[in-house]
Enzyme design. Structure first.
Site, PDB file in Angstrom:
ATOM      1  N   ARG A 120       4.697   1.079  -3.265  1.00 55.37           N
ATOM      2  CA  ARG A 120       3.821  -0.098  -3.296  1.00 55.37           C
ATOM      3  C   ARG A 120       4.513  -1.296  -3.962  1.00 55.37           C
ATOM      4  O   ARG A 120       5.214  -1.144  -4.960  1.00 55.37           O
ATOM      5  CB  ARG A 120       2.507   0.238  -4.012  1.00 55.37           C
ATOM      6  CG  ARG A 120       1.709   1.283  -3.277  1.00 55.37           C
ATOM      7  CD  ARG A 120       0.532   1.812  -4.075  1.00 55.37           C
ATOM      8  NE  ARG A 120      -0.503   0.813  -4.260  1.00 55.37           N
ATOM      9  CZ  ARG A 120      -1.640   1.043  -4.917  1.00 55.37           C
ATOM     10  NH1 ARG A 120      -1.867   2.240  -5.443  1.00 55.37           N
ATOM     11  NH2 ARG A 120      -2.546   0.104  -5.056  1.00 55.37           N
ATOM     12  N   SER A 192     -10.439  -9.006  -2.646  1.00 55.15           N
ATOM     13  CA  SER A 192     -11.343  -8.268  -3.536  1.00 55.15           C
ATOM     14  C   SER A 192     -11.841  -9.136  -4.688  1.00 55.15           C
ATOM     15  O   SER A 192     -11.747  -8.765  -5.855  1.00 55.15           O
ATOM     16  CB  SER A 192     -10.643  -7.017  -4.071  1.00 55.15           C
ATOM     17  OG  SER A 192     -10.142  -6.227  -3.019  1.00 55.15           O
ATOM     18  N   ASP A 309     -12.838  -0.221  -1.590  1.00 54.40           N
ATOM     19  CA  ASP A 309     -12.612   1.189  -1.881  1.00 54.40           C
ATOM     20  C   ASP A 309     -13.621   2.115  -1.209  1.00 54.40           C
ATOM     21  O   ASP A 309     -13.565   3.330  -1.404  1.00 54.40           O
ATOM     22  CB  ASP A 309     -12.619   1.427  -3.397  1.00 54.40           C
ATOM     23  CG  ASP A 309     -11.309   1.002  -4.049  1.00 54.40           C
ATOM     24  OD1 ASP A 309     -10.298   0.905  -3.330  1.00 54.40           O
ATOM     25  OD2 ASP A 309     -11.312   0.760  -5.267  1.00 54.40           O
ATOM     26  N   LYS A 336      -2.227   0.412  -0.414  1.00 54.86           N
ATOM     27  CA  LYS A 336      -2.830   1.346  -1.361  1.00 54.86           C
ATOM     28  C   LYS A 336      -1.923   2.577  -1.506  1.00 54.86           C
ATOM     29  O   LYS A 336      -0.728   2.502  -1.279  1.00 54.86           O
ATOM     30  CB  LYS A 336      -4.234   1.717  -0.888  1.00 54.86           C
ATOM     31  CG  LYS A 336      -5.180   0.531  -0.780  1.00 54.86           C
ATOM     32  CD  LYS A 336      -5.493  -0.083  -2.139  1.00 54.86           C
ATOM     33  CE  LYS A 336      -6.524  -1.189  -2.038  1.00 54.86           C
ATOM     34  NZ  LYS A 336      -6.901  -1.727  -3.372  1.00 54.86           N
ATOM     35  N   LYS A 410      -7.587  12.127  -8.239  1.00 56.11           N
ATOM     36  CA  LYS A 410      -7.158  10.812  -8.713  1.00 56.11           C
ATOM     37  C   LYS A 410      -8.346   9.982  -9.155  1.00 56.11           C
ATOM     38  O   LYS A 410      -8.286   9.244 -10.127  1.00 56.11           O
ATOM     39  CB  LYS A 410      -6.377  10.084  -7.619  1.00 56.11           C
ATOM     40  CG  LYS A 410      -5.781   8.758  -8.065  1.00 56.11           C
ATOM     41  CD  LYS A 410      -4.932   8.152  -6.980  1.00 56.11           C
ATOM     42  CE  LYS A 410      -4.144   6.964  -7.514  1.00 56.11           C
ATOM     43  NZ  LYS A 410      -5.009   5.857  -7.926  1.00 56.11           N
TER      44      LYS A 410
END
Length: 431
Positions: A120, A192, A309, A336, A410
């Site tokens: 990422r 977001s 999400d 992500k 997670k």
């Protein structure tokens, strides 16, 4: 661990929503950045929140915890000098702590998950930190990343919001502690925005003042502020609960989820409205969501940037809707734990779903009759992918086998346990 998800026509029962991962990591961070002792009630237990616990402890915070709360004595703007930090696979924790590490002489964030977080990009935050006088060594914006700081300064700072709002949140947590006043301008777009609102909410609860423009693209932040030690209560988690609600929506069900605040600032609260728009029999009263599913859903068009999400869970529900659904404005899903557009769409196709992708869209041609299933699925080490594919498996004709299903921990370690308690037919096989 493999999850063997078997066709399950009916679900029923009541569960407590898990505590919010997003709020837990933010509360733990501002407690650590306070001089004094704070208490966080009902903190989430997940790999992400545990990564924040571990790292703030390494940086000098003192933590005590029982079944109800965590007591944290913070280090303020004086973290302990450490040479390495391991954030596991937690992108938000990495990004938040990259700014905190600017108070340290030299910290290296190690690359513990080269096939996930290690892929990422973090260039936008790295560029902003350099504007604050911080030296950053990196590999094309990716882990391992070494922060050489000690004396970060405020002033005029720009940061791109194209890829993630977490870069902005990271700066907002630290800027009030700097000696100088700061002005932060967000370049391009800001993904977001609702999650940035959560960051601002938490910061304000700790007594720190930030002046934000109405569009959240510009901020004036007085320097030399301090976070005030406080008591915080973590609310229930909508992103994780979205998958439970989707499972109830695609089966015959009577499922109740407790502790989901009606006035929550979590963007994923929008799943209540999304499912209602899809024709699901849903009530939301007294912080309780109840679904009475009849396997009948209708397609719709939804701006996924409002509930990032929970997009995958809603896509999973749309797989069984009548008509074509479109989830748009979701390009940030590509950055992500995996590429949540291409990777997820590929796995859905294996299961028999009729789905398409665009650069920033997922298009679902619903199959109310169900999908075939009967295949093994690659979870791509991604908790959201695991949860959403489980929903699809429950409504498939032959079930699904989901590999690496333990990565659901997670964010939601009790996900399968909760589904089993509602009557889901799932076999967990340790490998």
């Amino acid at each position: 661990m493999k999850a063997i998800v078997k066709p399950t026509p009916r679900l029923g029962g009541t569960i407590n929503a898990l505590s919010s991962k997003n709020y837990t990591t933010r509360y733990l961070l501002i407690a650590a950045l306070a001089d004094g002792t704070s208490t966080v009630y009902f903190p989430a237990h997940s790999e992400d929140s545990d990564a924040m616990r571990r790292c703030i402890r390494d940086l000098g915070a003192v933590l005590e915890e029982d079944n109800e709360k965590m007591i944290i004595r913070g280090f303020g703007r004086h973290p302990k000098h450490v040479s390495e930090l391991n954030v596991g696979n937690a992108g938000a924790v990495l990004r938040f702590l990259m700014s905190v590490a600017a108070f340290c002489p030299e910290v290296t964030f190690i690359n513990a998950y080269p096939d996930s977080l290690g892929k990422r990009p973090h260039d936008d935050l790295i560029d902003a930190l350099k504007q604050m006088g911080v030296e950053v060594e990196h590999r094309e914006g990716k882990l391992p990343i070494t922060i050489r700081g000690g004396h970060p300064h405020g002033g005029k700072i720009t940061v791109s919001g194209n890829v993630s709002s977490q870069f902005l949140s990271s700066l907002l947590f630290v800027a009030p502690l700097l000696d100088e006043d700061s002005e932060i301008t967000v370049l391009h777009d800001l993904k977001s925005k609702i999650i940035v609102g959560q960051t601002l909410e938490v910061i304000a609860q700790a007594g720190v003042k930030i002046e934000a423009s109405d569009d959240l693209m510009h901020y004036k932040i007085p320097g030399k502020q301090q976070y005030t030690p406080q008591n915080y209560t973590v609310q229930g988690d909508y992103p994780g609960s979205a998958a439970i609600l989707a499972a109830a929506a695609v089966t015959h069900s009577d499922v109740t989820v407790l502790h989901l605040a009606e006035q929550s600032k979590q963007g994923e609260r929008a799943v209540v409205d999304v499912l209602r728009a899809m024709g699901v029999d849903l009530t939301h009263e007294n912080d309780t969501v109840r679904i009475r599913g009849n396997q009948k859903l209708t397609a719709g068009e939804f701006d996924g940037d409002h509930f990032t999400d929970a997009v995958l869970a809603m896509v999973a529900a749309a797989v069984f809707a009548e008509g074509t659904s479109r989830f748009y404005n979701v390009e940030n899903l590509r950055y992500k734990e995996c590429d949540r557009i291409t990777d997820f769409v590929n796995e859905l196709r294996k299961a028999g779903a009729d789905v398409e992708e665009r650069q920033s869209e997922i298009i679902v041609h619903g199959r109310p009759q169900g999908v075939t299933g009967g295949v093994e699925i690659n979870a791509h080490y991604d908790h959201r992918v695991i949860m959403a594919l489980t929903v699809v498996g429950l409504r498939s004709e032959q079930g699904l086998i989901i590999n690496d299903a333990h990565h659901v921990a997670k964010s939601y370690p009790h996900y399968f346990e909760h589904l089993l308690s509602l009557g889901a037919q799932i076999e967990l096989v340790q490998e």
